[in-house]
Design a protein around this motif. Structure first.
Motif, mmCIF file in Angstrom:
data_model
loop_
_atom_site.group_PDB
_atom_site.id
_atom_site.type_symbol
_atom_site.label_atom_id
_atom_site.label_comp_id
_atom_site.label_asym_id
_atom_site.label_seq_id
_atom_site.Cartn_x
_atom_site.Cartn_y
_atom_site.Cartn_z
ATOM 1 N N VAL A 36 0.864 -1.176 0.000
ATOM 2 C CA VAL A 36 0.000 0.000 0.000
ATOM 3 C C VAL A 36 0.901 1.228 0.000
ATOM 4 O O VAL A 36 1.943 1.246 0.648
ATOM 5 C CB VAL A 36 -0.991 0.023 1.184
ATOM 6 N N ASN A 38 1.155 5.643 -0.076
ATOM 7 C CA ASN A 38 0.556 6.960 0.138
ATOM 8 C C ASN A 38 0.965 7.837 -1.040
ATOM 9 O O ASN A 38 2.141 8.109 -1.235
ATOM 10 C CB ASN A 38 1.058 7.561 1.458
ATOM 11 N N ALA A 46 -3.903 3.236 6.406
ATOM 12 C CA ALA A 46 -4.571 2.333 5.468
ATOM 13 C C ALA A 46 -4.998 1.061 6.193
ATOM 14 O O ALA A 46 -4.371 0.638 7.165
ATOM 15 C CB ALA A 46 -3.657 1.987 4.307
ATOM 16 N N LEU A 71 1.119 5.597 7.081
ATOM 17 C CA LEU A 71 1.857 5.803 5.840
ATOM 18 C C LEU A 71 2.280 7.267 5.761
ATOM 19 O O LEU A 71 1.467 8.130 5.417
ATOM 20 C CB LEU A 71 0.992 5.455 4.628
ATOM 21 N N SER A 76 5.543 3.865 1.108
ATOM 22 C CA SER A 76 4.786 2.635 0.870
ATOM 23 C C SER A 76 5.248 1.598 1.887
ATOM 24 O O SER A 76 6.320 1.719 2.471
ATOM 25 C CB SER A 76 4.988 2.117 -0.554
ATOM 26 N N GLY A 97 -8.297 3.831 2.631
ATOM 27 C CA GLY A 97 -7.386 4.871 3.095
ATOM 28 C C GLY A 97 -8.122 5.793 4.043
ATOM 29 O O GLY A 97 -9.349 5.894 3.990
ATOM 30 N N VAL A 103 -4.473 6.586 -1.227
ATOM 31 C CA VAL A 103 -3.811 5.288 -1.130
ATOM 32 C C VAL A 103 -3.977 4.502 -2.421
ATOM 33 O O VAL A 103 -5.057 4.459 -2.993
ATOM 34 C CB VAL A 103 -4.374 4.482 0.070
ATOM 35 N N ASP A 104 -2.880 3.894 -2.863
ATOM 36 C CA ASP A 104 -2.881 2.924 -3.956
ATOM 37 C C ASP A 104 -2.503 1.565 -3.373
ATOM 38 O O ASP A 104 -1.787 1.502 -2.365
ATOM 39 C CB ASP A 104 -1.861 3.284 -5.032
ATOM 40 N N ALA A 105 -2.957 0.478 -4.002
ATOM 41 C CA ALA A 105 -2.624 -0.869 -3.544
ATOM 42 C C ALA A 105 -2.156 -1.723 -4.704
ATOM 43 O O ALA A 105 -2.642 -1.596 -5.833
ATOM 44 C CB ALA A 105 -3.833 -1.517 -2.889
#
Length: 114
Positions: A36, A38, A46, A71, A76, A97, A103-105
């Motif tokens: 995950v 930021n 997250a 994060l 990450s 998030g 947030v990306d995963a």
């Protein structure tokens, strides 16, 4: 049986639990990695949750893999740290998030099909 390595991504995750991956029917999935990230300029937290397809038995509980992990801005974290999680058909990985679109995963998985 066919073993297929795959990458699953989910960008700009909402501030509520959002589906990142659902195990297809007739498939067992092994989570090899889960990162995950930021993508905003301020610290966020997250959550990653496993929602099980089973409504009874020993695997009927929805559980958090990580909850409110901090994060810092632009960072990450790889939450699997060498562990593996086995998922059954219909199981879902959800991510949240603390701030919308922060947030990306990334999920690295192996799908096992008959």
């Amino acid at each position: 049986m066919a073993n297929t390595f795959k990458l699953k991504t989910k960008a700009n995750i909402d501030a509520s639990l959002t589906t990142a991956y659902t195990v297809p029917s007739s498939t067992t999935t092994v989570i090899i990695g889960c990162t995950v990230a930021n993508v905003k300029g301020a610290s966020v937290t997250a959550d990653v949750q496993l929602v099980t397809a089973s409504s009874s038995g020993e695997n009927a509980d929805d559980v958090y893999i990580v909850k409110a992990i901090p994060l810092p801005a632009g960072s990450s974290v790889e939450i699997m740290a060498g562990n593996k999680i086995i998922l059954e058909a219909g199981d879902v990985i959800k991510v949240k998030g603390s701030v919308t679109d922060a947030v990306d995963a990334i999920l690295s998985i192996m799908e096992i099909t008959a």
